[in-house]
Design an enzyme around this catalytic site. Structure first.
Site, mmCIF file in Angstrom:
data_model
loop_
_atom_site.group_PDB
_atom_site.id
_atom_site.type_symbol
_atom_site.label_atom_id
_atom_site.label_comp_id
_atom_site.label_asym_id
_atom_site.label_seq_id
_atom_site.Cartn_x
_atom_site.Cartn_y
_atom_site.Cartn_z
ATOM 1 N N ASP A 264 4.330 6.854 11.961
ATOM 2 C CA ASP A 264 3.094 7.107 12.695
ATOM 3 C C ASP A 264 2.671 8.553 12.526
ATOM 4 O OD1 ASP A 264 1.118 6.943 15.045
ATOM 5 O OD2 ASP A 264 2.054 4.967 15.104
ATOM 6 N N HIS B 129 -0.494 9.959 18.984
ATOM 7 C CA HIS B 129 -0.445 8.498 18.909
ATOM 8 C C HIS B 129 0.983 7.988 18.736
ATOM 9 C CE1 HIS B 129 -0.894 4.564 16.766
ATOM 10 N NE2 HIS B 129 -1.955 4.417 17.550
ATOM 11 N N SER C 213 -2.186 -1.113 18.558
ATOM 12 C CA SER C 213 -1.170 -0.078 18.345
ATOM 13 C C SER C 213 -0.117 -0.102 19.435
ATOM 14 C CB SER C 213 -1.819 1.305 18.313
ATOM 15 O OG SER C 213 -2.432 1.555 17.078
#
Length: 901
Positions: free
Chosen positions: A181, A251, A409
């Site tokens: 990620d 994120h 996600s």
């Protein structure tokens, strides 16, 4: 696969540590060797507790060599198993007394090498004549949901039934999830203890990177220098943290927490994987943390698959197909890993990569109602769904920050965490096996998504169902007591004081669950009136879909003990096919002696009895429970011991009161007994019958949907006792209640708000014999302006029993020596004890606490036959539950009383 190898290495390392490091100190200064937990059971490796029947000294060998205690047979066992530590756990204990007859002295803890068999040393120690018992040293755990502060806000954790999975396993810290990620803030307080540490760079193997290990050398030869926690593929260095803070960046930190934030650690959030390790891989574009470089992603997936990961999560993607990515994922799958990917957030049905590749699990997002999230992609290529709206997790604003986000996600790492949790109970299983079970146990959500049938995968992930499916599910179908032991029971099926009881347990294992091996059943009771003679039994193997019976559990209801209801626990323990231990706990209540009331369950197999039991327990009422569905209609001999009856029919619409049941009720009414009858459609079915009019003394008027039944002002029974027949604390079955008209001398007691009568009573010579409710008593809710169910039952039972001292009633004498009521109950500080005598007798009244200690002697004198009462003032007694005991003519009657202050 590699995960099994790591697991075995972990156990080997643990055992090696326990033996390689010489213990310091000794028993004399409180030293105890390191505890090593057996991950497959609830016990410590290399430890045994043994109870000697005579004194032995403490002994300890700092070199780890066997000790000697001076007895040849015992020393031989110590030498055989390498016992190097023996310590008396209770050297301060005193000799037993009459009140405390169990001898706790000379109970020792033994330590021996962890590779030696606990079961074998226990068996040999128990063969010695001076050993009372020997057993493993168990560790205990608190059975609870996580204590993480944000847990209550994490709706998704409950939706996927993670707490059920937590009941079976705490997860596996050897399973590694690679987060590919934008980077991971691995020093976050809820991630730092779950971060993966590269064993090839951790030179001393302690799981902590020391300053001396930061040496600028590629110690493990993987062409990455000092890759302690993962790798930054963007900057090509060993710092895989996202340099962009939340919400613009971060994120990957949020994704990592969704999969495996540390759980039950008292901080932050919970996660499906609980303790699995997070390998951090930063693959974001250098100047944009929200874009992933797929080439870097490919490198990261390859690295992860070769250097420690078991699961890879890809919460990113696009619509363009890449053969390179497909080849990578195919190779990774063949290496035994599981790859999970997001389905995408464009609300389209087109395939999204890399989640949509063959051998990757593509995850769509759902909301709290199991409906497709508005943003989620969908299609026949989606494999499974998971919660993806308002998901709380870790963020990199600081090392203590949390926030919620939504997207596939979030749904993807939830599934990745579920894979880790499921694998923890399938050690050695293939990735195909794990994936198959995860899919097979998903919850079907077609009904919530009629427009997306077949396009949200097999359903919403259910980790509770997945994990529990890997364990047996035993049901204790029948539990009853048998008092047929020669000379120690009269065989009448009733547990009476002085009898020795065999507890008969009939059980079965669900056909859709695994086999149970090495199964045991244990009886646990804290009742001071019970002496447990044999508390456990070996069942052995219980195969899926099979049943059996055991009867080796034995206890004695101590002579002279008062009648009362008792609660006990039956605990089943065994191993699943993966040799992982499981336990199931069942709670039961039994009547010891005879109850004052018979509770007759005529609800055709429903569970409305629980509403009555809770209410009667709160009143301290001793009662016997009779279930017509399993025991048939009670006969006159079954009922002859009781004076008061509570009979309820629940939701029955046909055969509400059968011919056989009418006969039983007629016997109650014709034999000087008292009955509370409750049901909502009795009148509709038999309201025109002679039985309904002549025995129940009512005619049927109409069905009613009224939700209130008000007491009649000034009425001794119902005045001020308004009833609310709907609400959360009731059974919710108030519909189709009956409106009645009293006939044959009966009177109205409770009326619906429309003026129709909802309950009547019938008396003989001013004594109430019948209260008949056209509504279900179990539906009574209770609120600020209405009374509770237990208060309603208290009014009825008191009306049945309450008689002033010396008052003559209808001339009929009672049939039993019995405490009729304790009213009020609960009370503060005084209550009245009403009792009955069928003939003149000397009566002794006493009060005991629940431990059996005498609290008050209320007197001992002769009374004439009939009904009597006296008052107990408990102003000098502490609040709590007490047992009122009456002894008369060789019989004993008891009643619970709750003092509230």
């Amino acid at each position: 696969m590699k995960r099994s190898t790591l697991w075995l290495l972990a156990l080997t390392c643990l055992a090696g540590v326990a033996l390689a490091i010489p213990p310091q100190g000794g028993p004399e200064n409180g030293y105890r060797p390191t505890d090593v937990i057996d991950p497959g059971s609830e016990r410590f490796l290399g430890q045994t507790v043994v109870k000697f029947n005579r004194s032995f000294p403490d002994a300890y060998n700092p070199k780890g060599e066997p000790v000697q205690l001076g007895d040849a047979s015992l020393d031989a066992i110590f030498a055989k198993y390498g016992v190097y530590f023996a310590k008396n756990l209770v050297p301060w204990e005193i000799a037993p007394t009459e009140k405390c007859p169990i001898d706790l002295r000379w109970t020792f803890l033994l330590h021996f090498p962890t590779e030696n068999s606990i079961d074998k040393i226990v068996e040999e120690l128990q063969s010695l004549p001076f050993v009372g018992f020997a057993e493993p040293n168990f560790y205990r755990k608190v059975d609870r949901v996580p204590n993480d502060p944000y847990f209550s806000a994490e709706w998704h954790i409950s939706t996927i039934h993670a707490p059920l999975a937590y009941d079976y396993t705490t997860g596996d810290s050897t399973i590694v999830i690679s987060i590919i990620d934008s980077g991971v803030e691995h020093t976050h307080q809820d991630l730092i203890n779950n971060r993966w540490v590269n064993p090839g760079e951790d030179l001393n193997g302690d799981g902590i990177i020391q300053t001396s290990e930061i040496n600028g050398i590629d110690d493990d030869g993987n062409l990455r220098v000092d890759d302690f926690y993962g790798w930054d593929w963007t900057s090509s260095d060993n710092n895989p943290q996202d340099p962009f803070p939340w919400p613009d960046g971060g994120h990957g930190t949020h994704v990592a927490g969704c999969a495996s934030a540390r759980t039950d650690n008292g901080i932050g959030v919970a996660s499906p994987a609980r303790v699995s390790k997070i390998m951090a891989n930063r693959c974001a574009v250098a100047n944009n943390p929200n874009l992933i470089n797929s080439a870097h992603g490919f490198s990261a997936m390859s690295y992860s698959s070769l250097y420690g990961a078991n699961i890879i999560n890809n919460s990113w993607g696009g619509s363009q197909y890449s053969q390179n990515e497909q080849n990578s994922i195919t190779t990774i799958w063949n290496r035994g890993l599981v790859v999970v990917g997001a389905a995408g957030n464009d609300n389209v049905s087109s395939r999204h990569y890399p989640g949509g590749y063959t051998n990757s699990i593509a995850v769509a997002a759902t909301g709290s109602g199991d409906d497709k999230a508005s943003f989620s992609n969908y299609g026949t290529w989606v494999n499974i769904s998971a919660p993806g709206e308002t998901i709380w997790s870790t963020v990199n604003t600081s090392t203590t920050s949390y926030d919620n986000a939504q997207g596939t996600s979030m749904a993807s790492p939830v599934v990745a965490g579920c894979v880790a949790m499921l694998w923890s109970v399938m050690p050695g299983a293939s990735n195909l096996d794990v994936r198959t079970i995860l899919m097979e146990t998903a919850t079907n959500i077609d009904a919530q998504n009629p427009g997306y049938i077949g396009q949200l995968g097999v359903g919403r992930v259910d980790i509770g169902a997945a994990v529990s499916s890997r364990f047996p599910l035993l049901s204790l179908d029948t539990v009853y007591a048998r008092d047929t032991i020669a000379g120690q029971g009269n065989g009448n099926g009733r547990i009476e004081a002085g009898e020795t009881i065999n507890l008969i347990v009939r059980f079965s294992n669900a056909g859709d669950r695994t086999d149970s091996y090495s199964t045991t059943l244990r009886f646990i009771s804290t009742d001071p009136t019970i002496t447990v003679l044999s508390d456990s039994v070996w069942i052995g193997d219980v195969l899926s879909g099979n049943n059996g019976e055991t009867r080796a559990i034995r206890f004695r209801f101590n002579a002279g003990s008062p009648s009362h209801r008792t609660n006990f626990t039956l605990r089943v323990s065994g191993l699943n096919p993966n040799d992982l231990r499981y336990t199931q706990t069942f709670n039961y209540d039994f009547m010891l002696g005879y109850g004052n009331t018979m509770l007759i369950d005529d609800d055709n197999g429903a569970t409305y009895e629980n509403y009555y039991k809770v209410a009667l327990d709160s009143l301290g009422e001793s009662y016997d429970y009779w279930n017509i569905a399993t025991q048939g209609v009670p006969t006159s001999s079954d009922m002859s011991r009781y004076y008061d009856f509570i009979w309820f029919t629940g939701d029955a619409t046909t055969n509400t009161i059968t011919t056989a049941e009418q006969t039983a009720i007629s016997w109650i009414m014709n034999n000087n007994r008292r009955l509370l009858l409750s049901g909502k459609e009795i009148g509709e079915e038999i309201g025109s019958s002679s039985f309904h009019q002549n025995v129940l003394h009512a005619t049927y008027v109409a069905s009613s949907s009224q939700t209130r039944a008000n007491g009649i002002a000034g009425d001794a029974l119902s005045g001020g006792g308004n009833l609310l027949l709907v609400g959360s604390s009731g059974a919710g079955n108030y519909s189709s209640s009956n409106a009645l008209t009293p006939v044959g001398g009966a009177v109205a007691r409770w009326n619906y708000t429309n003026g129709n009568t909802g309950a009547i009573s019938y008396s003989v010579a001013n004594r109430i014999r019948l209260v008949y409710c056209g509504f279900p008593v179990e539906s009574i809710h209770g609120s600020a302006s209405t009374i509770t169910r237990w208060a309603f039952l208290s009014r009825v039972l008191t009306a049945f029993r309450n008689t002033a001292v010396g008052e003559e009633t209808d001339g009929a004498l009672p049939t039993d020596f019995q405490i009729q009521s304790v009213y009020p109950n609960p009370f503060n500080p005084s209550t009245t004890i009403a009792f009955s005598l069928p003939r003149s007798s000397e009566v002794k009244l006493s009060v005991y606490d629940v431990s059996g200690r005498l609290v008050a002697n209320l007197g001992e004198k002769n009374y004439t036959a009939g009904f009597h009462s006296l008052q107990w003032n408990a102003s000098n007694v502490a609040a709590g539950m007490y047992i009122v005991r009456m002894e008369a003519a060789g019989t004993v009657s008891t009643h619970k009383a709750l003092l509230m202050k």
